[in-house]
Design an enzyme around this catalytic site. Structure first.
Site, PDB file in Angstrom:
ATOM      1  N   GLU A 146     -43.428 -23.977  11.942  1.00  0.00           N
ATOM      2  CA  GLU A 146     -43.268 -22.551  12.190  1.00  0.00           C
ATOM      3  C   GLU A 146     -44.605 -21.817  12.098  1.00  0.00           C
ATOM      4  OE1 GLU A 146     -40.335 -21.254   9.386  1.00  0.00           O
ATOM      5  OE2 GLU A 146     -38.923 -22.810  10.017  1.00  0.00           O
ATOM      6  N   TYR A 175     -38.190 -29.414   4.700  1.00  0.00           N
ATOM      7  CA  TYR A 175     -38.595 -28.021   4.492  1.00  0.00           C
ATOM      8  C   TYR A 175     -40.100 -27.832   4.745  1.00  0.00           C
ATOM      9  CZ  TYR A 175     -38.655 -23.374   2.262  1.00  0.00           C
ATOM     10  OH  TYR A 175     -38.806 -22.042   1.991  1.00  0.00           O
TER      11      TYR A 175
END
Length: 252
Positions: A181, A174
């Protein structure tokens, strides 16, 4: 649309009736019928295979080039296809064959589709950035585990190893995905500003303006409150699910 890397880790909490141990003591939902179950098994097998193709493509490209740079181009087409294929998950919720929230699932799926098409595809200059590889690798490992988890759950034969991986590997994947991103969106900013990509300026007949550059900045800022909340939620779910599994083993 923030924190999309964590979305796949959260969808298992409600999807496909897979987390019966999490819902112990509460009223159980009725599972999908035989036809819906067969369809969902096929869908999840196909999606698992698709992300395995992406994983193999990454490894093969790395071995061929001897470098991890610019690996995105080797898996661009299957990545777009199978990530966009996740849009069907919204339909699954909408028609009721998966007992997850339509709104939450749409938010989670669209955040990744947004990054795939509206950032990485649209701003070609960022495709060579190493940050793209960060989130692609994180997504790939996560999705292989997630769709495998769903498939075996639907078949009522969920191996503990897959359940453990589902609720453990996100601890690394994660943050890794979110970092990729954010760095990719940040790398896209100067190109978006220079080209006015997707921006609408006044005056126009609709009397409406939109600055895509500002939208991307706001998207990045939204990660700040969302990421910690979702990450700690997943840690809580991990303790809950795995502890129930251990208690179940002991009772047997």
């Amino acid at each position: 649309m923030a924190a999309s890397s964590g979305s796949s880790s959260r969808r298992a909490d409600n999807g496909y009736g897979a987390s019966s141990q999490q819902q112990a003591g509460s009223r159980r939902r009725k599972g999908p019928g035989p036809l819906a179950t067969a369809y969902l098994v096929i869908y999840n097998v196909v999606m698992t295979a698709g992300w395995l193709v992406i994983a193999v493509g990454l490894v093969r490209a790395y071995l061929t080039k001897g470098s991890y740079h610019n690996l995105y181009y080797s898996i661009e087409k299957p990545l777009k296809f199978f990530q966009t294929g996740a849009l069907l998950e919204i339909l699954h919720c909408a028609v009721g064959i998966v007992p997850s929230s339509v709104v939450l699932t749409a938010f989670q799926v669209m955040s990744r589709v947004f990054l795939t098409w509206a950032v990485t595809h649209s701003v070609k200059e960022v495709q060579s950035e190493d940050s793209v590889l960060l989130f692609v690798v994180a997504w790939t490992i996560t999705e292989i585990i997630r769709y495998s988890f769903y498939t075996f759950s639907l078949l009522n034969h969920l191996p503990y190893l897959i359940k453990w991986a589902r609720y453990t590997l996100f601890i690394v994947l994660y943050p890794m995905g979110v970092s990729g991103e954010l760095l990719t969106i940040y790398a896209a900013l100067p190109f978006v500003r220079r080209s006015s990509l997707y921006s609408i300026s006044l005056p126009n007949k609709y009397n409406f303006s939109f600055d895509y550059y500002t939208f991307l900045i706001l998207t990045m800022i939204s990660y700040i409150p969302i990421f910690p909340q979702l990450y700690f939620h997943m840690l809580h779910q991990r303790r809950k699910v795995l502890s129930l599994t251990e208690e179940h083993k002991k009772s047997q």
